[in-house]
Design a protein around this motif. Sequence first.
Motif, PDB file in Angstrom:
ATOM      1  N   GLN A 202       0.855  -1.187   0.000  1.00 14.08           N
ATOM      2  CA  GLN A 202       0.000   0.000   0.000  1.00 14.08           C
ATOM      3  C   GLN A 202       0.890   1.235   0.000  1.00 14.08           C
ATOM      4  O   GLN A 202       1.916   1.269   0.687  1.00 14.08           O
ATOM      5  CB  GLN A 202      -0.903  -0.010   1.233  1.00 14.08           C
ATOM      6  N   SER A 204       1.877   5.177   0.802  1.00 12.89           N
ATOM      7  CA  SER A 204       1.770   5.917   2.065  1.00 12.89           C
ATOM      8  C   SER A 204       0.497   6.740   2.143  1.00 12.89           C
ATOM      9  O   SER A 204      -0.032   6.988   3.237  1.00 12.89           O
ATOM     10  CB  SER A 204       2.992   6.826   2.241  1.00 12.89           C
ATOM     11  N   ASP A 205      -0.050   7.181   0.982  1.00 10.37           N
ATOM     12  CA  ASP A 205      -1.306   7.949   1.002  1.00 10.37           C
ATOM     13  C   ASP A 205      -2.526   7.031   0.919  1.00 10.37           C
ATOM     14  O   ASP A 205      -3.662   7.518   0.863  1.00 10.37           O
ATOM     15  CB  ASP A 205      -1.336   8.961  -0.147  1.00 10.37           C
ATOM     16  N   GLN A 206      -2.284   5.725   0.899  1.00  5.70           N
ATOM     17  CA  GLN A 206      -3.334   4.706   0.879  1.00  5.70           C
ATOM     18  C   GLN A 206      -4.201   4.779  -0.376  1.00  5.70           C
ATOM     19  O   GLN A 206      -5.301   4.204  -0.432  1.00  5.70           O
ATOM     20  CB  GLN A 206      -4.219   4.813   2.130  1.00  5.70           C
ATOM     21  N   GLU A 207      -3.688   5.442  -1.384  1.00  3.37           N
ATOM     22  CA  GLU A 207      -4.448   5.558  -2.628  1.00  3.37           C
ATOM     23  C   GLU A 207      -4.346   4.282  -3.452  1.00  3.37           C
ATOM     24  O   GLU A 207      -5.267   3.954  -4.208  1.00  3.37           O
ATOM     25  CB  GLU A 207      -3.943   6.753  -3.445  1.00  3.37           C
ATOM     26  N   THR A 209      -3.511   0.139  -3.396  1.00  2.66           N
ATOM     27  CA  THR A 209      -3.325  -1.098  -2.642  1.00  2.66           C
ATOM     28  C   THR A 209      -3.205  -2.243  -3.649  1.00  2.66           C
ATOM     29  O   THR A 209      -3.954  -2.288  -4.639  1.00  2.66           O
ATOM     30  CB  THR A 209      -4.521  -1.365  -1.703  1.00  2.66           C
ATOM     31  N   ASP A 224     -10.730  -1.660  -4.044  1.00  2.00           N
ATOM     32  CA  ASP A 224     -10.671  -0.675  -2.969  1.00  2.00           C
ATOM     33  C   ASP A 224     -11.157  -1.238  -1.638  1.00  2.00           C
ATOM     34  O   ASP A 224     -10.817  -0.714  -0.587  1.00  2.00           O
ATOM     35  CB  ASP A 224     -11.509   0.550  -3.362  1.00  2.00           C
ATOM     36  N   ARG A 227      -8.502  -1.863   0.964  1.00  2.00           N
ATOM     37  CA  ARG A 227      -7.642  -0.765   1.404  1.00  2.00           C
ATOM     38  C   ARG A 227      -7.549  -0.708   2.934  1.00  2.00           C
ATOM     39  O   ARG A 227      -6.466  -0.690   3.511  1.00  2.00           O
ATOM     40  CB  ARG A 227      -8.157   0.560   0.855  1.00  2.00           C
ATOM     41  N   LEU A 228      -8.695  -0.683   3.601  1.00  2.00           N
ATOM     42  CA  LEU A 228      -8.683  -0.594   5.058  1.00  2.00           C
ATOM     43  C   LEU A 228      -8.139  -1.876   5.698  1.00  2.00           C
ATOM     44  O   LEU A 228      -7.488  -1.839   6.745  1.00  2.00           O
ATOM     45  CB  LEU A 228     -10.100  -0.299   5.568  1.00  2.00           C
ATOM     46  N   LYS A 231      -4.423  -1.731   5.462  1.00  5.83           N
ATOM     47  CA  LYS A 231      -3.950  -0.747   6.437  1.00  5.83           C
ATOM     48  C   LYS A 231      -3.985  -1.326   7.846  1.00  5.83           C
ATOM     49  O   LYS A 231      -3.039  -1.149   8.631  1.00  5.83           O
ATOM     50  CB  LYS A 231      -4.825   0.502   6.363  1.00  5.83           C
TER      51      LYS A 231
END
Length: 257
Positions: A202, A204-207, A209, A224, A227-228, A231
């Motif tokens: 991922q 660093s801006d989590q844009e 994954t 998407d 993504r969480l 993280k």
Amino acid sequence: MPKQTRILTTRLTAVAVAAVLVTGAQAQTLDSTVARESRINQDAAASQQRVTRLAQQTADLLAEYRQVVRQAESLAVYNDQLEKVVVDQRNEVTSINEQLAGLEDTNRGVVPLMLEMIDALGQIVESDMPFRLEERRARVERLRDMMDQADVTTSEKYRRIMEAYQGELEYGRTTEAYSEALPSTGQTVEFLRVGRTLLVYQTSDQETTGWFNPTTREFESLPDRFRLEVKEGLSIARNEKAPDLVTLPVPGPEVAQ
């Protein structure tokens, strides 16, 4: 004076003279005796001194003799022990020489095996998921260089090879998060490795994954919805959060060809 009186006086005088003569002779005899006694005493004292001196010398010589005897006995015991040590050392040298001869034969068989192990380790790294790829490749190269070094013993070479294998085994039992450049783009991302089963990343801006697809052997983007989850998994791997269940994509089993 009457005649009888003169005769008596004359006799008394003669007796007195005789007594004086006798006393003088006795005095001379006494002096001579005292002198001889004095010389005898002096000689006796001198003799006693010589006897005492000889007795002391004898005692010193006896003590020295006993000391020499003790030293001789100690040296005899020491020599016996030293002879045993020398014999043991000779046996040890013989044993070492025999071991060295056997070690040379062992080296001729072990060295090719170690080279094969290094090649196999390199194949494992290349065919595995590409996590910490440069670090693992460098370790394999160091092992190859080590095999040409004369100052590293065969046992030490073998130990280092086994340590490298142990390190590869540990990857299958651990989870970690680390930063590294993404091979496909060169962008630095956060990787999450779960054993040897899953490698996701991922930005660093989590844009963005994604994951490493073991089927295509390519880094691909993930939907998407992950993504969480990724993280969360990164936070758990860094010990920033308590362990918890997260939903991550896991490749299914492949059908054996």
